[in-house]
Scaffold this motif. Structure first.
Motif, mmCIF file in Angstrom:
data_model
loop_
_atom_site.group_PDB
_atom_site.id
_atom_site.type_symbol
_atom_site.label_atom_id
_atom_site.label_comp_id
_atom_site.label_asym_id
_atom_site.label_seq_id
_atom_site.Cartn_x
_atom_site.Cartn_y
_atom_site.Cartn_z
ATOM 1 N N LEU A 204 27.164 41.495 22.757
ATOM 2 C CA LEU A 204 26.356 41.160 23.922
ATOM 3 C C LEU A 204 25.487 39.923 23.701
ATOM 4 C CD1 LEU A 204 25.383 44.737 25.119
ATOM 5 C CD2 LEU A 204 27.001 43.146 26.177
ATOM 6 N N GLN A 205 25.367 39.480 22.475
ATOM 7 C CA GLN A 205 24.629 38.255 22.167
ATOM 8 C C GLN A 205 25.496 37.011 22.325
ATOM 9 O OE1 GLN A 205 21.275 38.336 21.577
ATOM 10 N NE2 GLN A 205 21.602 40.479 22.089
ATOM 11 N N LEU A 206 26.810 37.195 22.474
ATOM 12 C CA LEU A 206 27.737 36.078 22.648
ATOM 13 C C LEU A 206 27.583 35.467 24.033
ATOM 14 C CD1 LEU A 206 30.938 37.763 21.170
ATOM 15 C CD2 LEU A 206 29.455 36.099 20.023
ATOM 16 N N THR A 207 28.046 34.245 24.172
ATOM 17 C CA THR A 207 28.057 33.628 25.499
ATOM 18 C C THR A 207 29.088 34.349 26.371
ATOM 19 O OG1 THR A 207 29.815 32.053 24.986
ATOM 20 C CG2 THR A 207 27.545 31.368 24.480
ATOM 21 N N GLN A 208 29.029 34.105 27.642
ATOM 22 C CA GLN A 208 29.984 34.746 28.543
ATOM 23 C C GLN A 208 31.412 34.356 28.191
ATOM 24 O OE1 GLN A 208 29.100 34.356 32.673
ATOM 25 N NE2 GLN A 208 30.612 35.842 33.262
ATOM 26 N N ALA A 209 31.636 33.095 27.880
ATOM 27 C CA ALA A 209 32.983 32.646 27.517
ATOM 28 C C ALA A 209 33.450 33.324 26.228
ATOM 29 C CB ALA A 209 33.001 31.135 27.357
ATOM 30 N N GLU A 210 32.555 33.470 25.261
ATOM 31 C CA GLU A 210 32.925 34.130 24.004
ATOM 32 C C GLU A 210 33.227 35.608 24.232
ATOM 33 O OE1 GLU A 210 30.384 31.525 20.751
ATOM 34 O OE2 GLU A 210 29.335 33.055 21.921
ATOM 35 N N ARG A 211 32.437 36.249 25.102
ATOM 36 C CA ARG A 211 32.700 37.663 25.414
ATOM 37 C C ARG A 211 34.040 37.818 26.112
ATOM 38 N NH1 ARG A 211 27.442 37.422 27.305
ATOM 39 N NH2 ARG A 211 28.099 37.970 29.408
ATOM 40 N N ALA A 212 34.394 36.859 26.983
ATOM 41 C CA ALA A 212 35.681 36.914 27.672
ATOM 42 C C ALA A 212 36.829 36.812 26.669
ATOM 43 C CB ALA A 212 35.779 35.802 28.710
ATOM 44 N N LYS A 213 36.691 35.908 25.697
ATOM 45 C CA LYS A 213 37.738 35.771 24.678
ATOM 46 C C LYS A 213 37.838 37.032 23.834
ATOM 47 C CE LYS A 213 38.118 30.851 24.204
ATOM 48 N NZ LYS A 213 38.764 29.888 23.390
ATOM 49 N N LEU A 214 36.688 37.606 23.485
ATOM 50 C CA LEU A 214 36.687 38.843 22.710
ATOM 51 C C LEU A 214 37.346 39.970 23.501
ATOM 52 C CD1 LEU A 214 35.905 40.565 20.279
ATOM 53 C CD2 LEU A 214 33.638 40.848 21.321
ATOM 54 N N ALA A 215 37.014 40.068 24.777
ATOM 55 C CA ALA A 215 37.618 41.103 25.629
ATOM 56 C C ALA A 215 39.130 40.925 25.686
ATOM 57 C CB ALA A 215 37.016 41.042 27.032
ATOM 58 N N GLU A 216 39.567 39.682 25.802
ATOM 59 C CA GLU A 216 41.004 39.409 25.829
ATOM 60 C C GLU A 216 41.662 39.891 24.538
ATOM 61 O OE1 GLU A 216 44.016 35.589 25.639
ATOM 62 O OE2 GLU A 216 41.950 35.270 26.224
ATOM 63 N N ARG A 217 41.060 39.560 23.417
ATOM 64 C CA ARG A 217 41.632 39.968 22.128
ATOM 65 C C ARG A 217 41.662 41.483 21.977
ATOM 66 N NH1 ARG A 217 38.803 35.504 18.145
ATOM 67 N NH2 ARG A 217 39.895 33.719 19.017
ATOM 68 N N LEU A 218 40.613 42.147 22.453
ATOM 69 C CA LEU A 218 40.587 43.608 22.378
ATOM 70 C C LEU A 218 41.664 44.222 23.267
ATOM 71 C CD1 LEU A 218 36.746 44.234 22.336
ATOM 72 C CD2 LEU A 218 38.352 44.533 20.433
ATOM 73 N N LEU A 219 41.826 43.662 24.463
ATOM 74 C CA LEU A 219 42.865 44.166 25.358
ATOM 75 C C LEU A 219 44.251 43.986 24.750
ATOM 76 C CD1 LEU A 219 41.588 42.991 28.837
ATOM 77 C CD2 LEU A 219 41.867 45.348 28.054
ATOM 78 N N VAL A 220 44.476 42.834 24.166
ATOM 79 C CA VAL A 220 45.778 42.564 23.559
ATOM 80 C C VAL A 220 46.037 43.521 22.397
ATOM 81 C CG1 VAL A 220 47.066 40.831 22.229
ATOM 82 C CG2 VAL A 220 45.895 40.182 24.321
#
Length: 78
Positions: free
Chosen positions: A14-30
């Motif tokens: 939650l301390q990441l930027t929105q763009a970083e959180r989006a990339k993390l979410a993508e990686r978790l989904l994958v």
């Protein structure tokens, strides 16, 4: 109280930027072993929306406001 590893990871994420959180979410989904075609479509859509947000073409609203709008639409349709 000691946090669980999951709580520590969530707090850090939650301390990441929105763009970083989006990339993390993508990686978790994958990383989830789901239907690849459906997952790919969700990832593509998330990337499209994230890019549009980054370019200023799309805004964002918080969860509570989103839910209030949805409830109002449902009430109007009833």
């Amino acid at each position: 109280m000691i946090n669980s590893p999951l709580e520590d990871i969530e707090a850090a994420a939650l301390q990441l930027t929105q763009a970083e959180r989006a990339k993390l979410a993508e990686r978790l989904l994958v990383s989830l072993d789901e239907d690849d075609e459906i997952l790919a479509a969700w990832v593509e859509e998330a990337e499209r929306r994230g890019d549009a947000f980054d370019r200023g073409e799309m805004g964002a609203i918080d969860f509570d406001e989103s839910m209030a709008r949805l409830k109002a639409k449902l009430a109007a349709a009833a």
